[in-house]
Design a protein around this motif. Structure first.
Motif, PDB file in Angstrom:
ATOM      1  N   SER A  76       0.817  -1.219   0.000  1.00 16.42           N
ATOM      2  CA  SER A  76       0.000   0.000   0.000  1.00 16.42           C
ATOM      3  C   SER A  76       0.851   1.271   0.000  1.00 16.42           C
ATOM      4  CB  SER A  76      -0.941  -0.015   1.206  1.00 16.42           C
ATOM      5  OG  SER A  76      -1.770  -1.154   1.133  1.00 16.42           O
ATOM      6  N   ALA A  77       1.911   1.292   0.812  1.00 21.24           N
ATOM      7  CA  ALA A  77       2.658   2.537   1.000  1.00 21.24           C
ATOM      8  C   ALA A  77       3.576   2.914  -0.157  1.00 21.24           C
ATOM      9  CB  ALA A  77       3.470   2.449   2.291  1.00 21.24           C
ATOM     10  N   ASN A  78       3.913   1.973  -1.035  1.00 21.23           N
ATOM     11  CA  ASN A  78       4.846   2.381  -2.101  1.00 21.23           C
ATOM     12  C   ASN A  78       4.177   2.607  -3.458  1.00 21.23           C
ATOM     13  OD1 ASN A  78       4.555  -0.215  -3.167  1.00 21.23           O
ATOM     14  ND2 ASN A  78       6.530  -0.949  -2.441  1.00 21.23           N
ATOM     15  N   THR A  84       0.211   0.190   6.788  1.00 18.12           N
ATOM     16  CA  THR A  84       0.764   1.542   6.644  1.00 18.12           C
ATOM     17  C   THR A  84       0.461   2.102   5.251  1.00 18.12           C
ATOM     18  OG1 THR A  84       2.619   0.638   7.885  1.00 18.12           O
ATOM     19  CG2 THR A  84       2.896   2.864   6.998  1.00 18.12           C
ATOM     20  N   GLY A  85       0.028   3.344   5.221  1.00 11.95           N
ATOM     21  CA  GLY A  85      -0.211   3.999   3.920  1.00 11.95           C
ATOM     22  C   GLY A  85      -1.543   3.645   3.297  1.00 11.95           C
ATOM     23  N   SER A  86      -2.393   2.933   4.054  1.00  9.47           N
ATOM     24  CA  SER A  86      -3.703   2.560   3.505  1.00  9.47           C
ATOM     25  C   SER A  86      -4.772   3.517   4.034  1.00  9.47           C
ATOM     26  CB  SER A  86      -4.064   1.124   3.895  1.00  9.47           C
ATOM     27  OG  SER A  86      -4.377   1.054   5.280  1.00  9.47           O
ATOM     28  N   ASP A 115       3.243  -3.888   6.632  1.00  7.53           N
ATOM     29  CA  ASP A 115       3.289  -3.419   5.240  1.00  7.53           C
ATOM     30  C   ASP A 115       2.275  -4.140   4.356  1.00  7.53           C
ATOM     31  OD1 ASP A 115       4.592  -5.839   5.137  1.00  7.53           O
ATOM     32  OD2 ASP A 115       6.279  -5.138   3.940  1.00  7.53           O
TER      33      ASP A 115
END
Ligand code: GLU
Length: 288
Positions: free
Chosen positions: A96-98, A161-163, A182
């Motif tokens: 999700s984060a990249n 993370t990042g979602s 992650d």
């Protein structure tokens, strides 16, 4: 003197135009027809790098070197519409984060990875779609009494993370104890052994985990979605032409049966009927 200046300006202009023609979208994708972005790359190189998830059964799942799932089928439809054969797609696992950095840096040409369209992400990238609407939900143990996000106060919830689901827990349910990894599959053993009370992400992802043989009868999706997660196809922010082309491809897929076939071959195997893609809601491919 005057003549010289005019000539110099003309030369500078020619140079600038020349550079613009070469650079453009900055991904090196330009074809003999002069198209840039993903259209140019597909025309010129006949290949594409597509970012997908690798651990989301039914959506994007990697087994050996093979990727399968609904997102993978959507990616194949898009590639085909751009003139790229399935064998010329290079699959790249994303988490999700990249996703935004991978698009911005040109690591991938497109991302098809349970990727919610929202304004924050639109500051950095462009989105075609949506091709599917999911909703945030909770996965809990089969005997859990947790009935929705209101019950998360003081409880431990696992996400990524990042979602968007992790962010929503932080902003709307701050009393929940959020644990982030992650990728969602890392939450599964923790739910199984009781280290977390719930996993949160999109209902369609959670349903895929609940249906896996190894978890048969162990988990349940609460089934009360508390957000709208419209899934888009990410590409470079300045590639408006590419975005419009992808939207055209999606529109065609909705009417020629290939969208339904993509569903039926993947998520639809559970017996759930294919959703209707509302093609009047496709993005305008502009900035926010
Ligand atoms: N659709 C949500 C998002 O884009 C959750 C799923 C995911 O993390 O891929 O953040």
């Amino acid at each position: 003197m005057r003549m010289k200046r005019v000539a110099a300006v003309a030369a500078a202009t020619t140079l600038a135009l020349g550079l613009a023609a070469c650079g453009g979208d900055g991904d090196g994708g330009s074809s003999s027809s002069g198209a840039k972005g993903i259209v140019g790359k597909a025309e010129g190189q006949k290949k594409l790098v597509i970012g997908v998830k690798a651990d989301q059964p039914g959506l994007g799942l990697q087994t050996g070197s093979k990727y399968e799932g609904f997102d993978i089928e959507i990616a194949k439809i898009v590639a085909k519409g751009l003139g790229v054969e399935e064998g010329n797609i290079e699959w790249k696992t994303t988490v999700s984060a990249n996703r935004e950095p991978f698009i911005q840096q040109g690591t991938v040409d497109l991302v098809v990875a349970s990727y919610t369209i929202n304004d924050e992400r639109k500051q950095k990238i462009n989105f075609a779609g949506p091709y599917f609407i999911a909703g945030q939900d909770l996965l809990v143990k089969a005997d859990s009494t947790l009935a929705g996000p209101e019950g998360l106060d003081g409880k431990t919830v696992c996400s990524v993370t990042g979602s968007t689901p992790a962010k929503r827990i932080q902003s709307d349910y701050p009393k929940a104890k959020l644990q982030q990894f992650d990728s969602y599959s890392k939450c599964l053993p923790l739910l199984e052994n009781g280290q977390v009370d719930a996993i949160t992400t999109d209902d369609i992802i959670l349903a895929g985990y609940a249906a896996q043989d190894q978890y048969a009868g162990k988990f349940k999706v609460v089934g009360k979605p508390f957000s709208e997660e419209p899934y888009g196809i990410g590409l470079k922010k300045d590639d408006k032409t590419g975005c419009e082309k992808v939207n055209d491809i999606l529109k065609a897929a909705a009417s020629d049966g290939s969208y339904k076939a993509a569903w039926d071959a993947t998520l639809g195997k559970s017996g759930k009927a294919a959703p209707e893609m509302d093609t009047t809601k496709l993005t305008n491919c502009g900035s926010v």
